[in-house]
Design an enzyme around this catalytic site. Structure first.
Site, PDB file in Angstrom:
ATOM      1  N   ARG A 149     -42.337  12.607  23.505  1.00  0.00           N
ATOM      2  CA  ARG A 149     -43.320  11.912  22.241  1.00  0.00           C
ATOM      3  C   ARG A 149     -42.648  11.232  21.614  1.00  0.00           C
ATOM      4  O   ARG A 149     -42.517  10.378  20.738  1.00  0.00           O
ATOM      5  CB  ARG A 149     -45.055  12.451  22.044  1.00  0.00           C
ATOM      6  N   LYS A 205     -49.059  17.043  28.601  1.00  0.00           N
ATOM      7  CA  LYS A 205     -49.762  17.470  28.837  1.00  0.00           C
ATOM      8  C   LYS A 205     -51.078  15.834  30.116  1.00  0.00           C
ATOM      9  O   LYS A 205     -51.332  15.488  31.275  1.00  0.00           O
ATOM     10  CB  LYS A 205     -50.975  17.710  28.806  1.00  0.00           C
ATOM     11  N   THR A 206     -51.105  14.770  29.187  1.00  0.00           N
ATOM     12  CA  THR A 206     -51.801  13.488  29.546  1.00  0.00           C
ATOM     13  C   THR A 206     -51.034  13.130  30.318  1.00  0.00           C
ATOM     14  O   THR A 206     -52.107  12.087  30.791  1.00  0.00           O
ATOM     15  CB  THR A 206     -52.166  12.690  28.259  1.00  0.00           C
ATOM     16  N   ASP A 259     -59.257  15.847  27.620  1.00  0.00           N
ATOM     17  CA  ASP A 259     -58.475  17.351  26.213  1.00  0.00           C
ATOM     18  C   ASP A 259     -59.127  17.768  25.369  1.00  0.00           C
ATOM     19  O   ASP A 259     -60.033  17.527  25.044  1.00  0.00           O
ATOM     20  CB  ASP A 259     -57.742  15.883  25.449  1.00  0.00           C
ATOM     21  N   THR A 290     -54.989  22.876  23.411  1.00  0.00           N
ATOM     22  CA  THR A 290     -52.705  23.063  22.542  1.00  0.00           C
ATOM     23  C   THR A 290     -53.162  25.115  22.564  1.00  0.00           C
ATOM     24  O   THR A 290     -52.320  25.189  21.850  1.00  0.00           O
ATOM     25  CB  THR A 290     -53.432  22.842  21.687  1.00  0.00           C
TER      26      THR A 290
END
Ligand code: ADE
Length: 355
Positions: A234, A81-82, A126, A175
């Site tokens: 990640r 997302k980031t 976020d 989320t």
């Protein structure tokens, strides 16, 4: 303390004479972390439909010399997302300011940021589902009319003043899309879910990161990391660094299947990528609740963990691989999970109830 970071991004490709022009890149993050992140949609591996949607929206906005629509990304942690928000800023050649729902405590915190944005700039929030209500209400006219309303005085003397903002782009990440209020959700023009990545995509990410970090890895080694990464880029990058250390100290520096197996056994990551916390979670339901159904708060209390961590971090992948189901009565461990642990499947536990 609030945490808002602003940076400038450089544009990819041609640009007109509007404020959406190329700007120099100034990075403000640890070099190693930012280096592994793809910087353009062309470099981005996985999420093909999302990438296509974004590239069309970016191309169209650039042709019209207009800012993008507001964008909302929904996904478990670590799925990009980031990264996508930074790529969008880079491709549009605009500034990005990064903050998060819990960091914005008062309307004034948001106002301070909004009034510093220029036309086309991106505001990335976020954990937007954790935005306090008062701040969220400030955001509605800002998103819709690019304005904020100040109310002076009270009662009969109350006056309002409308303050105009630049035409910024809000990118929200969450989320928990279900926790977003309908009025906020409806103000996003683009709303995309990011999915867990396939094994092949994770292999390509592992090889790309290995090459950027100058790590030797063979194809079997990359597959073994991919299989243990819970569908999450990640985690690929985190495991890659742990396995690199192991290969350097205990091996010849090259990452092979066996290196990954030995290194990750030490890390407590099993062949399906389950961590200690995943196993504790499933075992708690098996040992204390006979496989479930069990309520999330009861499981959280048993494990002495935050229920948010279990819902956001642990459950999505267990649901995806079919080790867990969620019913109206609570969470249930599946037969597949019992088999993964080598446990006997309890008689009758998985039988369908009689009609
Ligand atoms: N590193 C982390 N996520 C990535 C992605 N989706 N594509 C390429 N490299 C990445």
């Amino acid at each position: 303390m609030t945490d808002h970071r602003r940076k400038k991004a450089g544009a990819a490709g041609e640009n007109g004479t509007s404020s959406l022009q190329p700007k120099p890149v100034v990075t403000d993050e640890e070099p190693q972390f930012i280096n592994l992140r793809p910087k353009s949609l062309a470099e981005y591996i996985g999420q093909p439909e999302v990438v296509e949607t974004l590239s069309i929206a970016i191309e169209a906005a650039r042709q019209r010399k207009e800012p993008l629509d507001h964008i909302l990304f929904h996904a478990p942690p670590g799925l990009g997302k980031t990264t996508l928000a930074h790529i969008i800023a880079q491709e549009m050649g605009v500034n990005i300011t990064v903050t998060s729902g819990p960091a914005l405590e008062k309307g004034g915190d948001l106002l301070g940021i909004l009034t510093h944005l220029e036309d086309g700039d991106i505001l990335f929030i976020d954990e937007i589902h954790r935005l306090p209500r008062v701040v969220e209400e400030f955001l509605y006219p800002a998103m819709e009319d690019f304005a904020v309303d100040f109310i002076f005085d009270k009662g009969v003397h109350a006056r309002s003043h409308r303050y105009r903002l630049a035409r910024f782009v809000l990118i929200g990440a969450t989320t928990r899309a279900g926790l977003l209020s309908a009025p906020l959700r409806e103000r996003f023009g683009i709303f995309r879910d990011l999915d867990f990545y396939s094994e092949d995509e994770l292999v390509r990410i592992a090889k790309r990161s290995a090459s950027l970090l100058n790590i030797q890895i063979n194809t079997d080694g990359a597959y073994e990391i991919a299989r243990r990464s819970r569908g999450t880029p990640r985690i690929v990058n985190r495991l890659l660094k742990r396995v690199r250390d192991f290969a350097q100290v205990r091996g010849d520096g090259t990452i092979r299947k066996k290196t990954v197996q030995e290194a990750l056994e030490l890390e407590g990551v099993d062949e399906k990528g389950l961590t200690m916390l995943d196993r504790k979670f499933l075992k708690a339901i098996i040992d204390f609740y006979r496989g479930g159904p069990a309520g999330i708060e009861a499981i959280a209390a048993t494990l002495q963990e935050e229920s948010d961590t279990l819902v956001d971090v642990v459950e999505p992948y267990l649901l995806k691989v079919g080790f867990l189901t969620r019913t109206s009565a609570g969470r249930k461990v599946t037969e597949k999970a019992y088999r993964h642990f080598g446990l006997p499947v309890q008689q009758g536990l998985f039988k369908k109830p009689k009609p």
